[in-house]
Scaffold this motif. Sequence first.
Motif, PDB file in Angstrom:
ATOM      1  N   ASP A   1       2.188   2.723   3.285  1.00  0.00           N
ATOM      2  CA  ASP A   1       1.294   3.855   3.072  1.00  0.00           C
ATOM      3  C   ASP A   1       2.142   4.970   2.439  1.00  0.00           C
ATOM      4  O   ASP A   1       3.321   4.768   2.141  1.00  0.00           O
ATOM      5  CB  ASP A   1       0.638   4.301   4.385  1.00  0.00           C
TER       6      ASP A   1
ATOM      7  N   HIS B   1       1.076   5.586  -1.748  1.00  0.00           N
ATOM      8  CA  HIS B   1       0.587   6.683  -2.596  1.00  0.00           C
ATOM      9  C   HIS B   1       1.908   7.299  -3.078  1.00  0.00           C
ATOM     10  O   HIS B   1       2.386   8.282  -2.513  1.00  0.00           O
ATOM     11  CB  HIS B   1      -0.227   7.675  -1.778  1.00  0.00           C
TER      12      HIS B   1
ATOM     13  N   HIS C   1      -9.292   1.836   0.797  1.00  0.00           N
ATOM     14  CA  HIS C   1      -9.034   1.902   2.245  1.00  0.00           C
ATOM     15  C   HIS C   1     -10.308   1.445   2.962  1.00  0.00           C
ATOM     16  O   HIS C   1     -11.380   1.945   2.651  1.00  0.00           O
ATOM     17  CB  HIS C   1      -8.785   3.345   2.696  1.00  0.00           C
TER      18      HIS C   1
ATOM     19  N   HIS D   1       0.831  -1.217   0.000  1.00  0.00           N
ATOM     20  CA  HIS D   1       0.000   0.000   0.000  1.00  0.00           C
ATOM     21  C   HIS D   1       0.863   1.262   0.000  1.00  0.00           C
ATOM     22  O   HIS D   1       1.611   1.520   0.942  1.00  0.00           O
ATOM     23  CB  HIS D   1      -0.940   0.024   1.209  1.00  0.00           C
TER      24      HIS D   1
HETATM   25 ZN    ZN Z   1      -3.435   4.981   2.072  1.00  0.00          ZN
END
Ligand code: ZN
Length: 475
Positions: free
Chosen positions: A334, A99, A246, A97
């Motif tokens: 994340d 971004h 999410h 996971h």
């Molecule tokens: Zn996230």
Amino acid sequence: MNRFALARFVVATFVLCASIVPSEGQGRKTTVELIIRGGTVVTMDGSRRVIQSGSVAIKGGRIIAVGKASEIDRDYAGREVVDAAGKVVIPGLINGHTHVPMTLFRGIADDLDLQEWLTKYIFPAEAKNVTEDFVRVGTRLGLAEMIRSGTTTYCDMYYFEDAIADETFKAGMRAVLGETVIDFPVADNKTNAEAMAYVEKFVSRWKGNSLIVAAIAPHAPYTVSEDHLKAVRAFSDRTGAPIVIHISETKREVDDSIKDKGTSPVNYLNRFGFLNDKVIAAHMVWPTAEELGLLKKLGVGIVHNPQSNMKLASGVAPVPQMLKHDLPVGLGTDGAASNNDLSLWEEMDTAAKLHKVFAKDPKVVSALEAFEMATIRGARALHLEKEIGSIEKGKRADLVIVDLDDLNQTPYYNIYSDLVYSAKSGDVRTVIIEGRIVMRDRKLLTLNEVTIKADARRYRAKIVQTVGVKTLPED
Ligand SMILES: [Zn+2]
């Protein structure tokens, strides 16, 4: 046999012999593109085999043989041989996971609660800075950091995901990339119709690509309406694209869902058949025991992000229970803004320790279990376990060679203990993805570190101006 038949037989025999002439030395060897030779091979196969003085033969981007170096030497000749003696060969790590462009927001604001962090810093910084160029620069920075720390596959959710796919493919890295669908105007798409049209084109463009799996990423059940989530489900059913989302990140999300929709996020999504074995659910910090049973039955992939959950004080996911019931749970960092790095080594170490202190039981989440989450179980979370996550014949050749000789690893007794509790990103020497060497002896071969850093600093100057970041020391 007449004269002509004899002549044909002689010619055919000659052709046959020519094709199996030994390539070198004794015996008949198959020539392969690459052999990783003589390392301790941590396979993560079904029996968790660890091969001392092992080799891996690679051809056409796939592993065609794994075994003792002596066996591989006997059967295969490599056009290129990488010496791994005294080192560990592991499956490439999987960051479940991210971004990735948010790497440009690393350290923009820390030590704040989620609401203040999001509304005062992240959302304004995104509104004022996110363009396709920003996304490309941030992606290259994240890719370089991930490759240098032994990550070979990542799963992303952001905007301009087609540009992210382009940069990822150029760098030779593997990824599941989810284009964001969210019910307010964002940098690349202003309406839901625009976002769905973008995803349609994006998924069809990358279909069948060896490295890129294009996906659709509805942000969360509280930012995307039920109708839009149903359209996402229908899109996934029609195209086979995975869904990245999410779910149950914070207690507040669950409480709000119960208040607004009468039930928890997991039950709400299941009510209209959203959850299945195409879904990759990030966080899952607050599921109930019954919900874990449901998620297992439906085959939902889960990605645990221990450092992000700790930094934003989101809570502690019930990972020991997930492991006890053999759920497909992987590890993620994340975005770098809530971590603040993209290192799976730290994530493994943190996962193992966080659950021990939280459960008051040092036996939960062993080093082996943490390593599984970053490799084969992480592959299951992304629904890619048939392709990646272990060093086995037939799988994609995603391999990492790690030093075993640094001071922080000396002495070592147990390979999983060394990898999870002692090894660091800087111990990664060489990285191979789809049979291609993308980092050799710590030198990146597909990305230019100097340009990447200069580009990132250029954006830093702009971000400081547009968001009013308090720098220390002051600019
Ligand atoms: Zn996230």
